[in-house]
Enzyme design. Structure first.
Site, PDB file in Angstrom:
ATOM      1  N   LYS A  58     -40.573   4.520   9.914  1.00 43.58           N
ATOM      2  CA  LYS A  58     -40.884   4.573   8.481  1.00 43.58           C
ATOM      3  C   LYS A  58     -40.745   5.990   7.934  1.00 43.58           C
ATOM      4  O   LYS A  58     -40.362   6.179   6.775  1.00 43.58           O
ATOM      5  CB  LYS A  58     -42.307   4.057   8.216  1.00 43.58           C
ATOM      6  CG  LYS A  58     -42.570   2.655   8.711  1.00 43.58           C
ATOM      7  CD  LYS A  58     -41.493   1.681   8.291  1.00 43.58           C
ATOM      8  CE  LYS A  58     -41.483   0.433   9.143  1.00 43.58           C
ATOM      9  NZ  LYS A  58     -40.906   0.593  10.482  1.00 43.58           N
ATOM     10  N   GLY A 122     -52.663   2.869  34.218  1.00 43.72           N
ATOM     11  CA  GLY A 122     -53.700   2.048  34.823  1.00 43.72           C
ATOM     12  C   GLY A 122     -53.091   0.894  35.600  1.00 43.72           C
ATOM     13  O   GLY A 122     -52.149   0.246  35.125  1.00 43.72           O
ATOM     14  N   GLY A 190     -27.154  -6.055  17.396  1.00 43.88           N
ATOM     15  CA  GLY A 190     -28.390  -6.727  17.019  1.00 43.88           C
ATOM     16  C   GLY A 190     -28.764  -6.413  15.583  1.00 43.88           C
ATOM     17  O   GLY A 190     -28.924  -5.240  15.231  1.00 43.88           O
ATOM     18  N   SER A 279     -30.203  -3.078  20.023  1.00 47.46           N
ATOM     19  CA  SER A 279     -31.482  -3.628  19.546  1.00 47.46           C
ATOM     20  C   SER A 279     -31.434  -5.148  19.661  1.00 47.46           C
ATOM     21  O   SER A 279     -31.363  -5.865  18.667  1.00 47.46           O
ATOM     22  CB  SER A 279     -31.751  -3.200  18.101  1.00 47.46           C
ATOM     23  OG  SER A 279     -30.679  -3.581  17.253  1.00 47.46           O
ATOM     24  N   GLY A 281     -33.711  -7.070  21.224  1.00 46.94           N
ATOM     25  CA  GLY A 281     -35.011  -7.613  21.569  1.00 46.94           C
ATOM     26  C   GLY A 281     -35.773  -6.739  22.549  1.00 46.94           C
ATOM     27  O   GLY A 281     -35.284  -5.697  22.999  1.00 46.94           O
ATOM     28  N   HIS A 454     -49.941  -5.747 -15.973  1.00 41.07           N
ATOM     29  CA  HIS A 454     -48.629  -5.645 -16.606  1.00 41.07           C
ATOM     30  C   HIS A 454     -48.399  -4.206 -17.070  1.00 41.07           C
ATOM     31  O   HIS A 454     -49.283  -3.611 -17.695  1.00 41.07           O
ATOM     32  CB  HIS A 454     -48.534  -6.578 -17.816  1.00 41.07           C
ATOM     33  CG  HIS A 454     -47.260  -6.426 -18.573  1.00 41.07           C
ATOM     34  ND1 HIS A 454     -46.070  -6.971 -18.138  1.00 41.07           N
ATOM     35  CD2 HIS A 454     -46.979  -5.772 -19.733  1.00 41.07           C
ATOM     36  CE1 HIS A 454     -45.111  -6.670 -18.999  1.00 41.07           C
ATOM     37  NE2 HIS A 454     -45.640  -5.940 -19.989  1.00 41.07           N
TER      38      HIS A 454
END
Length: 475
Positions: A58, A122, A190, A279, A281, A454
């Site tokens: 973004k 972990g 993709g 790209s 998936g 509006h």
């Protein structure tokens, strides 16, 4: 002696860190383990979303949109901007700053909510009387136990068979966010969210972009009418999208990459480019989890098997987000994380998969919630449809962006909203009203009778709801 916790969360992405914080708020002693590192080797919680997904993409979309507006749209407003240039290094640096701010914000929230953070990977060691023994592998080796364990290990980009990511020429979403100069020619395989968003970024900055899609239809998961409207806009922008292709041999060399493919007509084609973004998936990430040590059940895709409430095959072990069934969306992971923490506390955590919104942050933006028209037809549901174009919306005209429309789908008998689909300016924000409405089982008439400011883009949602019953207030 190992530290003992009520809840141990493995993974610090949207599902994991949200689950950890909510569990701590509910009074549990909580640990969260995450291995993401920043450029200096320090902790970078936030998972794919924060580090190489939602947030950085973004940031780049915003920067590239400013550049595009300066070059092509400022003049319409009487603003002269000549010889506009883009400093890619500075743009990438800003993106990195935005990412770090989010990383640091999560660490602050851990501290504020008394979540113990472990920087490392972990993995299960064994089941013990107190729950599960977890090994933390990082700069410092630790052994901890958790009475309850929440797995939120996310997903990884899927590579083309035989074409591994080198993040220099063949790029995943990670490498696509770190390109150091505008490639003269860019190929993407993709046309999903990542393909369209990254293709849009680099097209705006001057790259010749071609997207190759194996499916014969564009954005097959999107309402067909909305997808066609979006495709027209992308074609007009110069984003080349080829559908129904079959990718063949991919060769890399000093000069870039060559992609051989067969087009929808069965003709052999070849594209030479500086960079290739794949790209196609993502796959669930259970690498290094040592699932076999405790008998954790995985499905044929490698996802952790869970029930409707995110319980795994093991008592006291839960899993959320990309590593389980369902859409790979950050906000879906967050909802599951909160729900699991509340279920552990004996509460009734809730996730409604039918009202999870989807967004593609291109220009125009594409957002939807609920079922598409083609799904309703396939299911034999009797419905009414209403649409309203942004071309007739005063605020959209003032913005200078009248691309797209809002579409409402409602039950023919009850008028309950079954789906809302938007392509156009600020669709990512407008869809929230539809999500709220559907959560409360609202009818299209309910939206039509609500007062909307509006002028605003949201008036288009009111008009689309009115159009379900063939009405309009737009004179």
């Amino acid at each position: 002696m190992s530290q003992a916790f009520d809840v141990v969360v493995i993974g610090g992405g949207p599902g994991g860190y949200i689950a950890a914080i909510r569990a701590a708020q509910l009074g549990f002693k909580v640990a969260c383990i995450d291995e993401w590192k920043n450029a200096t080797g320090g902790p970078a919680p936030g998972g794919t979303c924060t580090n190489v997904g939602c947030i950085p993409s973004k940031a780049l979309l915003q920067s590239s949109e400013h550049f595009d507006h300066a070059n092509h749209h400022f003049a319409d407003h009487g603003i002269s901007a000549t010889n506009v240039k883009i400093d890619i290094a500075k743009m990438i640096g800003r993106k990195d700053t935005v990412v770090k701010q989010n990383n640091d914000g999560i660490l602050y929230l851990f501290k504020k909510n008394k979540v113990t953070f472990f920087h490392g990977r972990g993995s299960f060691v064994k089941a013990v009387e107190a729950g599960y023994e977890i090994q933390v592998t990082g700069a410092k080796e630790e052994l901890i136990t958790g009475q309850q364990v929440i797995l939120a290990t996310g997903s990884n980009a899927r590579a083309l068979p035989g074409v591994p990511f080198d993040e220099e020429t063949v790029l995943s979403n990670d490498g696509a966010l770190r390109i150091g100069a505008v490639p003269k020619k860019l190929v993407l395989i993709g046309s999903g969210v990542i393909g369209l968003e990254m293709g849009s970024v680099w097209r705006r900055l001057g790259s010749d972009v071609t997207i190759l899609e194996g499916l014969p239809t564009f954005l097959g998961a999107v309402d067909e009418q909305i997808a066609k409207e979006a495709k027209k806009a992308f074609d007009k922008q110069g984003l080349k999208i080829e559908l129904g292709v079959k990718v063949g041999e991919v060769k890399t060399g000093k000069k870039g990459v060559s992609v051989a493919y067969t087009n929808a007509k069965g003709e052999e084609q070849k594209l030479d480019a500086d960079k290739l973004i794949v790209s196609i998936g993502r796959v669930p990430n259970t690498i290094g989890l040592n699932a076999e040590a405790v008998g954790l059940q995985l499905d044929e895709r490698g996802a952790i098997v869970v029930d409707a409430e995110c319980r795994t095959s093991l008592k006291g072990v839960w899993a959320v987000g990309d590593v389980v069934r369902g859409p790979m969306l950050a906000h879906k992971a967050e909802e599951e994380g909160v729900a699991v923490a509340e279920r552990i506390a004996g509460q009734h955590g809730h996730v409604n998969f039918n009202t999870i919104p989807w967004v593609i942050y291109t220009s125009p933006e594409i957002a939807w919630v609920g079922r598409t028209e083609q799904q309703l037809k396939a299911d034999g549901v009797k419905y009414k449809a209403g649409t309203f174009p942004f071309l007739a919306n005063g605020r959209a005209r003032a913005l200078g962006d009248t691309t797209g429309m809002v579409k409402f789908l409602a039950d023919a008998g009850t008028d309950e909203i079954l789906g809302v689909h938007i392509v156009g300016p600020m669709a990512s924000e407008l869809i929230a009203e539809a999500v709220v409405a559907m959560e409360f089982k609202a009818s299209a008439e309910d939206i039509a009778r609500i007062c909307h400011a509006h002028p605003s883009l949201s008036e288009a949602t009111k008009e689309a709801a009115l159009a379900v019953d063939k009405r309009t207030l737009n004179f």
